[in-house]
Design a protein around this motif. Structure first.
Motif, PDB file in Angstrom:
ATOM      1  N   SER A 155      14.235   9.183  -1.279  1.00 28.21           N
ATOM      2  CA  SER A 155      14.704   8.156  -0.339  1.00 28.21           C
ATOM      3  C   SER A 155      14.031   8.315   1.022  1.00 28.21           C
ATOM      4  CB  SER A 155      16.224   8.224  -0.195  1.00 28.21           C
ATOM      5  OG  SER A 155      16.637   9.490   0.277  1.00 28.21           O
ATOM      6  N   THR A 156      13.834   9.546   1.451  1.00 28.41           N
ATOM      7  CA  THR A 156      13.188   9.791   2.736  1.00 28.41           C
ATOM      8  C   THR A 156      11.735   9.346   2.713  1.00 28.41           C
ATOM      9  OG1 THR A 156      14.615  11.737   2.976  1.00 28.41           O
ATOM     10  CG2 THR A 156      12.787  11.532   4.515  1.00 28.41           C
ATOM     11  N   ASN A 157      11.070   9.555   1.578  1.00 28.08           N
ATOM     12  CA  ASN A 157       9.674   9.144   1.440  1.00 28.08           C
ATOM     13  C   ASN A 157       9.539   7.632   1.460  1.00 28.08           C
ATOM     14  OD1 ASN A 157       7.000   9.758   1.265  1.00 28.08           O
ATOM     15  ND2 ASN A 157       7.024  10.426  -0.853  1.00 28.08           N
ATOM     16  N   VAL A 158      10.497   6.941   0.833  1.00 28.15           N
ATOM     17  CA  VAL A 158      10.488   5.476   0.868  1.00 28.15           C
ATOM     18  C   VAL A 158      10.539   4.989   2.313  1.00 28.15           C
ATOM     19  CG1 VAL A 158      11.823   3.389   0.345  1.00 28.15           C
ATOM     20  CG2 VAL A 158      11.472   5.112  -1.421  1.00 28.15           C
ATOM     21  N   ALA A 159      11.426   5.589   3.104  1.00 24.41           N
ATOM     22  CA  ALA A 159      11.552   5.198   4.511  1.00 24.41           C
ATOM     23  C   ALA A 159      10.265   5.467   5.278  1.00 24.41           C
ATOM     24  CB  ALA A 159      12.716   5.951   5.153  1.00 24.41           C
ATOM     25  N   ALA A 160       9.654   6.633   5.024  1.00 25.08           N
ATOM     26  CA  ALA A 160       8.426   6.994   5.737  1.00 25.08           C
ATOM     27  C   ALA A 160       7.279   6.063   5.385  1.00 25.08           C
ATOM     28  CB  ALA A 160       8.055   8.439   5.414  1.00 25.08           C
ATOM     29  N   ASP A 161       7.233   5.602   4.131  1.00 24.65           N
ATOM     30  CA  ASP A 161       6.157   4.716   3.684  1.00 24.65           C
ATOM     31  C   ASP A 161       6.348   3.272   4.132  1.00 24.65           C
ATOM     32  OD1 ASP A 161       4.642   6.612   2.419  1.00 24.65           O
ATOM     33  OD2 ASP A 161       5.396   6.190   0.406  1.00 24.65           O
ATOM     34  N   LEU A 162       7.589   2.874   4.352  1.00 25.49           N
ATOM     35  CA  LEU A 162       7.904   1.462   4.536  1.00 25.49           C
ATOM     36  C   LEU A 162       7.220   0.855   5.754  1.00 25.49           C
ATOM     37  CD1 LEU A 162       9.508  -0.920   3.441  1.00 25.49           C
ATOM     38  CD2 LEU A 162      11.462  -0.172   4.813  1.00 25.49           C
ATOM     39  N   SER A 163       7.241   1.565   6.881  1.00 28.90           N
ATOM     40  CA  SER A 163       6.689   0.986   8.102  1.00 28.90           C
ATOM     41  C   SER A 163       5.176   0.783   7.991  1.00 28.90           C
ATOM     42  CB  SER A 163       7.026   1.861   9.311  1.00 28.90           C
ATOM     43  OG  SER A 163       6.560   3.178   9.123  1.00 28.90           O
ATOM     44  N   SER A 164       4.466   1.789   7.481  1.00 27.35           N
ATOM     45  CA  SER A 164       3.013   1.650   7.378  1.00 27.35           C
ATOM     46  C   SER A 164       2.626   0.585   6.351  1.00 27.35           C
ATOM     47  CB  SER A 164       2.374   2.994   7.017  1.00 27.35           C
ATOM     48  OG  SER A 164       2.886   3.484   5.797  1.00 27.35           O
ATOM     49  N   TRP A 165       3.371   0.505   5.238  1.00 30.11           N
ATOM     50  CA  TRP A 165       3.081  -0.519   4.231  1.00 30.11           C
ATOM     51  C   TRP A 165       3.299  -1.918   4.806  1.00 30.11           C
ATOM     52  CZ3 TRP A 165       6.211  -4.362   2.226  1.00 30.11           C
ATOM     53  CH2 TRP A 165       5.641  -5.105   1.177  1.00 30.11           C
ATOM     54  N   THR A 166       4.342  -2.094   5.598  1.00 24.55           N
ATOM     55  CA  THR A 166       4.634  -3.410   6.171  1.00 24.55           C
ATOM     56  C   THR A 166       3.483  -3.897   7.034  1.00 24.55           C
ATOM     57  OG1 THR A 166       7.011  -2.930   6.165  1.00 24.55           O
ATOM     58  CG2 THR A 166       6.253  -4.718   7.596  1.00 24.55           C
ATOM     59  N   VAL A 167       2.944  -2.996   7.848  1.00 23.12           N
ATOM     60  CA  VAL A 167       1.811  -3.362   8.711  1.00 23.12           C
ATOM     61  C   VAL A 167       0.606  -3.769   7.862  1.00 23.12           C
ATOM     62  CG1 VAL A 167       0.148  -2.500  10.402  1.00 23.12           C
ATOM     63  CG2 VAL A 167       2.572  -1.919  10.623  1.00 23.12           C
ATOM     64  N   LEU A 168       0.306  -2.986   6.839  1.00 23.96           N
ATOM     65  CA  LEU A 168      -0.843  -3.284   5.980  1.00 23.96           C
ATOM     66  C   LEU A 168      -0.649  -4.585   5.204  1.00 23.96           C
ATOM     67  CD1 LEU A 168      -1.514   0.313   4.619  1.00 23.96           C
ATOM     68  CD2 LEU A 168      -2.956  -0.953   6.210  1.00 23.96           C
ATOM     69  N   ALA A 169       0.568  -4.785   4.688  1.00 19.62           N
ATOM     70  CA  ALA A 169       0.835  -5.996   3.900  1.00 19.62           C
ATOM     71  C   ALA A 169       0.746  -7.241   4.767  1.00 19.62           C
ATOM     72  CB  ALA A 169       2.220  -5.893   3.259  1.00 19.62           C
ATOM     73  N   LEU A 170       1.311  -7.193   5.967  1.00 14.03           N
ATOM     74  CA  LEU A 170       1.255  -8.346   6.868  1.00 14.03           C
ATOM     75  C   LEU A 170      -0.172  -8.634   7.328  1.00 14.03           C
ATOM     76  CD1 LEU A 170       4.444  -7.773   9.063  1.00 14.03           C
ATOM     77  CD2 LEU A 170       4.128  -9.448   7.221  1.00 14.03           C
ATOM     78  N   SER A 171      -1.021  -7.613   7.288  1.00 12.40           N
ATOM     79  CA  SER A 171      -2.433  -7.790   7.665  1.00 12.40           C
ATOM     80  C   SER A 171      -3.281  -8.283   6.499  1.00 12.40           C
ATOM     81  CB  SER A 171      -2.996  -6.471   8.198  1.00 12.40           C
ATOM     82  OG  SER A 171      -2.265  -6.041   9.334  1.00 12.40           O
ATOM     83  N   GLY A 172      -2.667  -8.441   5.322  1.00 18.43           N
ATOM     84  CA  GLY A 172      -3.369  -9.015   4.181  1.00 18.43           C
ATOM     85  C   GLY A 172      -4.186  -8.053   3.355  1.00 18.43           C
ATOM     86  N   TYR A 173      -3.881  -6.752   3.442  1.00 18.11           N
ATOM     87  CA  TYR A 173      -4.692  -5.770   2.727  1.00 18.11           C
ATOM     88  C   TYR A 173      -4.239  -5.511   1.291  1.00 18.11           C
ATOM     89  CZ  TYR A 173      -7.111  -4.542   7.042  1.00 18.11           C
ATOM     90  OH  TYR A 173      -7.881  -4.590   8.177  1.00 18.11           O
ATOM     91  N   VAL A 174      -3.062  -5.979   0.904  1.00 23.05           N
ATOM     92  CA  VAL A 174      -2.585  -5.753  -0.465  1.00 23.05           C
ATOM     93  C   VAL A 174      -3.309  -6.701  -1.420  1.00 23.05           C
ATOM     94  CG1 VAL A 174      -0.613  -5.803  -2.027  1.00 23.05           C
ATOM     95  CG2 VAL A 174      -0.315  -5.020   0.334  1.00 23.05           C
TER      96      VAL A 174
END
Length: 254
Positions: free
Chosen positions: A183-202
């Motif tokens: 659960s802690t890892n999910v939280a740590a990953d969430l913020s960086s993934w959000t930035v990348l996803a909103l930037s269109g990198y997925v």
């Protein structure tokens, strides 16, 4: 994408999810696989697409662990919130630090983890709580913050480091530590993934088989860890740490 390549991508996701759900280190499998299967991706596309699948796969593992393993909220919630905040801070520092310095930091941490685990034969095989209840919450904040910062600053081996930290600092056994770290890892990953996803990198065409494979692997791996218990997780933990040492050391020599 051909059916064969789609299947191989899904299998890579499954293997990474299987390992990651037990003790972290799924990137040891997934990153080389993605670089070989999809060489046309740039590094940000690779990271964003992988993180999409690991985010969902780790969530499945966390759900599975918490169905079978009882861990107090006073540990889970503070660690999760702290990791979320400090991961974002770590990302900002990562932009300003030499990558070779980061690699040396990863190598040093992994070597220390391996040595400490080998010397402490009983590490994580049973609970050895080190703090009273109220102090445990603050210890969880410290562990979540440190591991979250490491996640944003460096990245590789975060899940493995979290497992070790919850065992050695708070005194959880390996099974409970794996549950909290998911659960802690999910939280740590969430913020960086959000930035990348909103930037269109997925790259969603590749993310779909990775997500399916990673979620299945995470489910199977977490069930295996729950069934086999602390000694099995300790063995996998040490194997992953040594593999991280080898991977980072080889990268520095090239």
């Amino acid at each position: 994408m051909s059916p064969e390549l789609w299947l191989l991508t899904g299998l890579a996701g499954f293997a990474a999810g299987l390992l990651d759900s037990i003790v972290g280190g799924g990137g040891l499998i997934l990153t080389p696989a993605m670089l070989n299967l999809h060489p046309g991706l740039n590094i940000l596309q690779t990271i964003a697409t992988q993180r999409t699948s690991s985010l969902l796969g780790t969530s499945v593992a966390a759900w599975n662990y918490f169905r079978h393993v009882s861990v107090e909220r006073r540990i889970v919630v503070p660690a999760l919130v702290s990791a979320l905040a400090f991961s974002a801070i770590g990302v900002q520092f990562a932009k300003r630090i030499d990558p070779d310095v980061l690699k040396m930091a990863v190598l040093s941490v992994c070597v220390l983890l391996a040595v400490y685990t080998v010397l402490r034969k009983d590490l994580g095989l049973r609970e050895q709580r080190r703090y009273p209840p109220r102090a445990e919450a603050w210890a969880a904040v410290a562990v979540g913050g440190a591991c979250g910062f490491y996640n944003g600053l460096i990245g590789p081996g975060t899940g493995t480091l979290m497992v070790f930290a919850f065992v050695s600092v708070i005194g959880l056994d390996f099974l409970k530590s794996s549950a909290v770290s998911k659960s802690t890892n999910v939280a740590a990953d969430l913020s960086s993934w959000t930035v990348l996803a909103l930037s269109g990198y997925v790259v969603w065409l590749l993310a779909i088989p990775l997500i399916i494979g990673n979620m299945l692997g995470s489910y199977v791996g977490s069930k295996l860890a729950i069934r086999q218990g602390d000694r099995f997780i300790r063995f996998v933990f040490l194997a992953v740490v040594l593999a991280l040492v080898a991977r980072v050391g080889w990268g520095l020599l090239q």
